[in-house]
Design an enzyme around this catalytic site. Structure first.
Site, PDB file in Angstrom:
ATOM      1  N   LYS A  40      31.530  39.354  46.963  1.00 14.17           N
ATOM      2  CA  LYS A  40      32.898  39.152  46.738  1.00 14.17           C
ATOM      3  C   LYS A  40      33.515  40.203  46.285  1.00 14.17           C
ATOM      4  CE  LYS A  40      34.378  36.650  43.068  1.00 14.17           C
ATOM      5  NZ  LYS A  40      35.561  37.354  42.555  1.00 14.17           N
ATOM      6  N   ASN A  41      33.559  40.760  45.254  1.00 15.62           N
ATOM      7  CA  ASN A  41      34.231  41.560  44.872  1.00 15.62           C
ATOM      8  C   ASN A  41      34.514  42.958  45.328  1.00 15.62           C
ATOM      9  OD1 ASN A  41      34.902  39.963  42.440  1.00 15.62           O
ATOM     10  ND2 ASN A  41      33.639  41.254  40.976  1.00 15.62           N
ATOM     11  N   CYS A  70      44.126  34.945  32.468  1.00 15.17           N
ATOM     12  CA  CYS A  70      43.170  34.108  33.008  1.00 15.17           C
ATOM     13  C   CYS A  70      42.706  33.414  32.071  1.00 15.17           C
ATOM     14  CB  CYS A  70      42.280  35.410  33.644  1.00 15.17           C
ATOM     15  SG  CYS A  70      41.261  35.915  32.668  1.00 15.17           S
ATOM     16  N   ARG A 118      44.918  39.721  31.062  1.00 17.39           N
ATOM     17  CA  ARG A 118      44.344  40.779  31.595  1.00 17.39           C
ATOM     18  C   ARG A 118      45.363  41.809  32.291  1.00 17.39           C
ATOM     19  NH1 ARG A 118      39.952  38.409  35.710  1.00 17.39           N
ATOM     20  NH2 ARG A 118      39.403  40.587  35.985  1.00 17.39           N
ATOM     21  N   ASP A 149      30.154  40.608  34.084  1.00 21.49           N
ATOM     22  CA  ASP A 149      30.051  39.266  34.843  1.00 21.49           C
ATOM     23  C   ASP A 149      28.552  38.522  34.723  1.00 21.49           C
ATOM     24  OD1 ASP A 149      32.705  39.481  35.631  1.00 21.49           O
ATOM     25  OD2 ASP A 149      32.394  40.275  37.635  1.00 21.49           O
ATOM     26  N   ARG A 205      34.698  29.751  43.935  1.00 24.24           N
ATOM     27  CA  ARG A 205      35.427  30.928  44.019  1.00 24.24           C
ATOM     28  C   ARG A 205      34.393  32.189  44.343  1.00 24.24           C
ATOM     29  NH1 ARG A 205      38.384  32.898  39.279  1.00 24.24           N
ATOM     30  NH2 ARG A 205      38.456  34.653  40.622  1.00 24.24           N
TER      31      ARG A 205
HETATM   32  C1  UD1 Z   1      36.735  43.460  38.236  1.00 19.07           C
HETATM   33  C2  UD1 Z   1      36.136  42.340  38.621  1.00 19.07           C
HETATM   34  C3  UD1 Z   1      35.648  41.383  37.643  1.00 19.07           C
HETATM   35  C4  UD1 Z   1      35.043  42.066  36.369  1.00 19.07           C
HETATM   36  C5  UD1 Z   1      35.800  43.500  35.789  1.00 19.07           C
HETATM   37  C6  UD1 Z   1      34.916  43.981  34.838  1.00 19.07           C
HETATM   38  C7  UD1 Z   1      37.097  42.011  40.827  1.00 19.07           C
HETATM   39  C8  UD1 Z   1      37.814  41.119  41.822  1.00 19.07           C
HETATM   40  N1  UD1 Z   1      36.709  41.491  39.593  1.00 19.07           N
HETATM   41  O1  UD1 Z   1      38.158  43.079  37.490  1.00 19.07           O
HETATM   42  O2  UD1 Z   1      35.002  40.324  38.072  1.00 19.07           O
HETATM   43  O3  UD1 Z   1      34.744  41.259  35.389  1.00 19.07           O
HETATM   44  O4  UD1 Z   1      36.129  43.948  37.040  1.00 19.07           O
HETATM   45  O5  UD1 Z   1      33.909  44.482  35.495  1.00 19.07           O
HETATM   46  O6  UD1 Z   1      36.461  43.060  41.303  1.00 19.07           O
HETATM   47  N2  UD1 Z   1      42.677  47.015  31.896  1.00 19.07           N
HETATM   48  C9  UD1 Z   1      43.904  47.496  31.489  1.00 19.07           C
HETATM   49  N3  UD1 Z   1      44.857  47.608  32.061  1.00 19.07           N
HETATM   50  C10 UD1 Z   1      44.768  47.229  33.528  1.00 19.07           C
HETATM   51  C11 UD1 Z   1      43.682  46.853  34.117  1.00 19.07           C
HETATM   52  C12 UD1 Z   1      42.606  46.761  33.266  1.00 19.07           C
HETATM   53  O7  UD1 Z   1      43.925  47.575  30.090  1.00 19.07           O
HETATM   54  O8  UD1 Z   1      45.863  47.649  34.270  1.00 19.07           O
HETATM   55  C13 UD1 Z   1      41.444  46.716  31.229  1.00 19.07           C
HETATM   56  C14 UD1 Z   1      40.995  45.249  30.990  1.00 19.07           C
HETATM   57  O9  UD1 Z   1      41.764  44.548  30.157  1.00 19.07           O
HETATM   58  C15 UD1 Z   1      39.592  45.258  30.672  1.00 19.07           C
HETATM   59  C16 UD1 Z   1      39.050  46.731  31.470  1.00 19.07           C
HETATM   60  O10 UD1 Z   1      40.255  47.404  31.512  1.00 19.07           O
HETATM   61  O11 UD1 Z   1      39.401  45.357  29.400  1.00 19.07           O
HETATM   62  C17 UD1 Z   1      38.472  46.321  32.630  1.00 19.07           C
HETATM   63  O12 UD1 Z   1      38.946  45.788  33.519  1.00 19.07           O
HETATM   64  P1  UD1 Z   1      39.027  45.820  35.127  1.00 19.07           P
HETATM   65  O13 UD1 Z   1      37.757  47.167  35.667  1.00 19.07           O
HETATM   66  O14 UD1 Z   1      40.345  46.372  35.376  1.00 19.07           O
HETATM   67  O15 UD1 Z   1      38.845  44.489  35.752  1.00 19.07           O
HETATM   68  P2  UD1 Z   1      39.284  43.916  37.029  1.00 19.07           P
HETATM   69  O16 UD1 Z   1      39.461  44.764  38.280  1.00 19.07           O
HETATM   70  O17 UD1 Z   1      40.379  43.202  36.732  1.00 19.07           O
END
Ligand code: UD1
Length: 432
Positions: free
Chosen positions: A22-23, A118, A123, A312, A404
């Protein structure tokens, strides 16, 4: 609404097959917006998140067609004219925010709703926005929307540093950078397999990206990308979930085969922790075999970015630890509030408490079936796992969260011996 009824105690036997990731499918779909002509992606699972993202993409004028029977998705962005992603769709799934990079890359403009929080806390998307600015985008926030444009209609490219490393921000900035005029450098980029897979597809489309699988990505912008046919990789989180299922409900001595498995995508930390539980793992070509031990050993873990233990999989791991002989801890370093499953597991008799960013689990206590509520995707599958080892019936409510990200979960598990069925229910009905 649907719920899953799991009757605990039946062992898992035989085989399970992992669906496409999915991701990874979501960024691969975004990449299709960067070119005219049909892009075909194989191994796209039939999931609610995929359908939601198709709706988001279709708003732009892009056509999509998904054939669940063959797991093939075709997208054609030849007639993409609208550079928007509306709140009503983005709020359903955060990954819709990939539209920011995809539309900026495609045509130098985008109006994309901010996704909001979320179930397990805030996030942010600050890194995504900073990244677009570093590539030359001008960005305004207007009533909940990010309105972005590239002066002159095309981004310049630039240097971006992600702190912390972010899967989503790395993907979003790559979408914008591959069609920029100049060079971009992404520092502390995510190295999760999802990112590597995405870069591999972009390269097949003609993108110039160096440093795949390392923390520094160099992108040389190109004038155009080409349509491609690409095969999505298997879902590593579903694989990890199935491995945990096999370890907690398999028959000792009788291996369970898990097909369409990319074990190398799980990362060392998970595999090491799994081995320390006493479960046995045999690795074959495109498949693995898991044999449950007579007694699971408790193995404390700490989530981290790849190749650390995946956040995850921490809810599912907590259920494994509830069955293990002894006490242990799970520490969450990516999303410190991601423990919504714990109060539900508590209702099933699991003795677990959250202390700060840790959950402490007393293993080996009997688990009882009851009504429990899904709160998010991974929490809900952990409740299904708990139901599989509980005494009696567990009713996992609000399975739309599960839908999902887990394709045909009840069909897969029941074909492998688990007593599980999906039924409709009225959540607001008074008790009889
Ligand atoms: C993706 C995955 C999710 C998984 C996560 C961490 C998808 C669709 N989702 O989510 O299932 O749990 O990776 O492996 O692929 N952060 C910031 N600022 C930002 C963006 C992120 O501070 O602009 C922080 C987040 O709060 C978190 C960390 O970075 O602590 C990692 O998050 P991130 O890797 O961005 O997760 P997602 O891409 O949203």
């Amino acid at each position: 609404m649907d719920k899953l009824i799991v009757r605990g105690g039946s062992p898992l036997i035989g085989e399970l097959t992992v669906s496409g990731s999915k991701n990874t499918a979501l960024p691969l779909m975004s990449a299709a917006l960067l070119t005219d002509g049909p892009v075909t992606i194989h191994h796209v699972p039939n999931l609610r998140d995929v359908t939601t993202f198709r709706r988001v993409i279709e708003v732009t004028g892009t056509t999509t067609h998904h054939d669940p029977a063959t797991s093939t998705l075709t997208l054609d962005a030849t007639n993409l004219t609208k550079y928007e992603a509306p709140y009503e769709l983005v709020k359903r799934m955060r990954a819709s925010f990939y539209m920011l990079g995809a539309l900026l890359g495609r045509g130098g403009k985008a109006k994309v709703s901010l996704p909001g929080g979320c179930a397990w806390g805030p996030r942010p998307v600050d890194l995504h926005i900073q990244g677009m600015k570093a590539l030359g985008a001008e960005i305004d926030l207007d009533r909940g929307y990010v309105v972005a444009h590239a002066p002159g209609g095309r981004l310049q490219g630039g240097r971006v540093r992600f702190e912390p490393s972010s899967v989503g921000a790395t993907i979003n900035v790559l979408l914008a950078a591959v069609l920029a005029k100049g060079e971009s450098v992404l520092e502390n980029a995510a190295i999760e397999p999802d990112v590597v897979e995405f870069c591999t597809m972009l390269r097949a489309m003609g993108a110039r990206i160096e440093g795949l699988g390392t923390r520094t990505l160099h992108v040389q912008g190109v004038d155009q990308l080409n349509p491609v046919t690409y095969s999505n990789c298997p879902d590593r989180i579903e694989l990890g979930t199935f491995m945990i299922a096999a370890a907690i409900t398999g028959v000792p001595g009788s291996p369970i085969t898990i097909r369409h498995a990319r074990i190398d995508h799980l990362g060392d930390a998970f595999l090491e922790a799994f081995a320390r539980t006493g479960a046995e793992l045999e690795i074959g070509e495109n498949l693995i075999k898991v044999t449950a031990p007579n007694e699971l050993r408790p193995v404390s873990v700490k989530t981290d970015i790849y190749p650390g233990f995946p956040t995850d999989l921490q809810a599912q791991w907590t259920v494994l630890l509830a069955k293990a002989a002894g006490n242990s801890k799970v520490r969450e370093t990516i999303y410190p509030d991601r423990f919504k499953h714990v109060p539900e597991l508590h209702r099933m008799g699991v003795n677990a408490i959250v202390v700060g960013d840790e959950v402490v689990i007393e293993g080996g206590k009997p688990i009882q079936g009851t009504n429990v509520m899904s709160t998010d995707l991974r929490a809900s599958v952990s409740l299904v796992l708990a139901g599989m080892i509980a005494e009696g019936e567990t009713h996992v409510q609000r399975v739309y969260h599960l839908d999902r990200g887990y394709e045909k979960i009840e069909e897969k598990l029941s074909a492998a011996g688990i007593d599980i069925e999906r039924v409709s229910y009225d959540e607001w009905a008074d008790p009889a």
